[in-house]
Design an enzyme around this catalytic site. Structure first.
Site, short mmCIF file in Angstrom:
data_model
loop_
_atom_site.label_atom_id
_atom_site.label_comp_id
_atom_site.label_asym_id
_atom_site.label_seq_id
_atom_site.Cartn_x
_atom_site.Cartn_y
_atom_site.Cartn_z
CE LYS A 129 -76.47 0.78 34.41
NZ LYS A 129 -77.00 -0.31 33.61
CG ASP B 103 -83.37 -3.01 30.04
OD1 ASP B 103 -83.39 -2.42 31.14
OD2 ASP B 103 -82.32 -3.51 29.55
CD1 TRP C 85 -77.04 -1.33 28.18
CD2 TRP C 85 -76.63 -3.46 28.74
NE1 TRP C 85 -75.98 -1.34 29.07
CE2 TRP C 85 -75.71 -2.62 29.42
CE3 TRP C 85 -76.56 -4.84 28.92
CZ2 TRP C 85 -74.73 -3.13 30.28
CZ3 TRP C 85 -75.59 -5.35 29.78
CH2 TRP C 85 -74.69 -4.50 30.44
C1 LIG Z 1 -76.83 -1.60 32.99
C2 LIG Z 1 -77.87 -2.10 32.07
C3 LIG Z 1 -78.16 -3.48 31.97
C4 LIG Z 1 -77.38 -4.54 32.72
O1 LIG Z 1 -77.57 -4.48 34.05
P1 LIG Z 1 -76.91 -5.59 35.04
O2 LIG Z 1 -77.53 -5.20 36.32
O3 LIG Z 1 -75.45 -5.42 34.97
O4 LIG Z 1 -77.36 -6.91 34.57
C5 LIG Z 1 -79.19 -3.86 31.13
N1 LIG Z 1 -79.90 -2.97 30.43
C6 LIG Z 1 -79.64 -1.64 30.49
C7 LIG Z 1 -80.46 -0.69 29.68
C8 LIG Z 1 -78.62 -1.18 31.31
O5 LIG Z 1 -78.37 0.14 31.38
#
Ligand SMILES: *Cc1c(COP(=O)(O)O)cnc(C)c1O
Length: 363
Positions: free
Chosen positions: A198, A174, A103
């Site tokens: 999540k 993030d 990511w």
């Molecule tokens: C799941 C995830 C993403 C991507 O998320 P989307 O909603 O599919 O764009 C980005 N960063 C992290 C740390 C993630 O766990």
């Protein structure tokens, strides 16, 4: 056989059972209105009340002062991979990206489409052949970055930064897979974002917490209004119709979290859950986790079997025991157990019992 299904999926992930039951109970008739919450105007007094309560509960949970705007935006974390550099990165600026997994690498790559980016690889294979985040003193840092971006919890590899990152620029994090699972000091960050699916709610919404001061460093003039953080802040995240049902479900999750003792209680539980699973993995070499202890994630725990030929049998038997969502990410294989806030300790205990029994029969 267990009566309860425990869902270890990395995302979209399990929501708290109590939240799902409440949503189920009021699905057709929300607060006596005779209609579903997803069928009413986002401008109605009832929905406005819900939206404001959700924001104030989230502020309470994370200790967010009025110096920050809290935005409930459409889309995934990947939208923010673009929205952040589009807003912040002007000519002559450099953004610094700390990269240690899929990511963070994707975030850096997307940002490079909008401006100058320096991506630092901050992960190494240590002498014990484990993935380890390198010490910050060893990084070749950017001198005056506009911002430094990092991913406190890498969802696929199962890495966790054991420290908060410092920078002379803004700190952008993030937190898609770790938000609300550990106590943070909000003032350590200038912008936090997290896709909901999540640890917050269903897919389709992303929360952005941004210091209002940072708006002064952003250029919105060339952006579609829908990507204008300041306009969203001024309009209560309702520049257009927001993802109302996702926002509603998230509001129930925030109420549930407060009733459980808030983020500190979730952090204590996360530490216990992770310790239980790692101690099972570490008990001998039948199972293995590839991450150095100081950087092991509490939320996403990848593990492999010494004999990888048993992988599919493991997953098949686990599913029979109602332990689902354990398949590793397609890029790394093996297994992965995600232990977000909605996972009770009993779920981890059921997984560990299963793993021990599987080892007894196949070790
Ligand atoms: C799941 C995830 C993403 C991507 O998320 P989307 O909603 O599919 O764009 C980005 N960063 C992290 C740390 C993630 O766990």
């Amino acid at each position: 056989m267990s009566e309860t299904t425990f869902n270890f999926c990395a995302g979209p992930a399990a929501l708290p059972k109590a939240v799902m039951q409440q949503a189920h109970a009021e699905f057709l008739d929300w607060r006596g209105m005779g209609v579903s919450v997803m069928e009413i105007s986002h401008r109605s007094a009832q929905y406005q009340g819900l939206a404001e309560k959700a924001e104030s509960d989230l502020r309470k949970l994370l200790g967010v002062s009025d110096e920050y705007a809290v935005l409930f935006l459409h889309g995934g974390a990947s939208h923010q991979f673009a929205n952040i550099p589009m807003s912040l990165l002007q000519e002559n600026d450099v953004a610094e990206y700390l990269c240690n997994g899929i990511w963070s690498n994707k975030a850096a790559k997307e940002a490079a489409r909008f401006g100058s980016v320096k991506a630092l690889n901050v992960v190494t294979q240590n002498s014990a052949n484990l993935q380890e985040i390198t010490p910050s003193e060893s990084w070749q840092r950017v001198e005056n970055p506009k911002y430094t971006h990092y991913t406190p919890n890498e969802t696929i590899e199962g890495h966790r930064f054991s420290e908060v990152i410092q920078s002379s620029g803004a700190i952008v994090a993030d937190m898609s897979s770790c938000i609300l699972s550990e106590v943070i000091n909000i003032n350590d960050f200038d912008l936090i974002y997290a896709g909901a699916q999540k640890n917050i709610g269903p897919a389709g919404m992303t929360i952005v917490i941004v210091k209002r001061d940072l708006f002064n460093q952003m250029d919105f003039s060339r952006l579609p209004k829908i990507y204008n953080y300041q306009a969203q802040a001024n309009n209560g995240s309702m520049v257009n119709t927001p993802p109302t049902y996702a926002w509603y479900l998230s509001s129930l999750v925030f109420e549930w979290l407060l009733s459980q003792g808030g983020v500190a209680a979730m952090e204590a539980l996360a530490i216990d859950k992770a310790a239980l699973l790692y101690s099972c993995i570490d008990s001998d070499d039948f199972y293995a986790n590839p991450v150095a202890i100081k950087n092991r994630s509490r939320m996403n725990i990848p593990f492999t079997l010494k004999n990888t030929q048993l992988d599919s049998l493991f997953l098949e038997l686990a599913e029979k025991e109602r332990l689902v969502g354990l398949q590793g990410h397609r890029s790394v294989g093996g297994m992965r157990a995600s232990l977000y806030n909605s996972m009770p300790l009993a779920g981890v205990q059921a997984l560990v019992d299963f793993m021990q029994e599987f080892k007894r029969q196949h070790g």
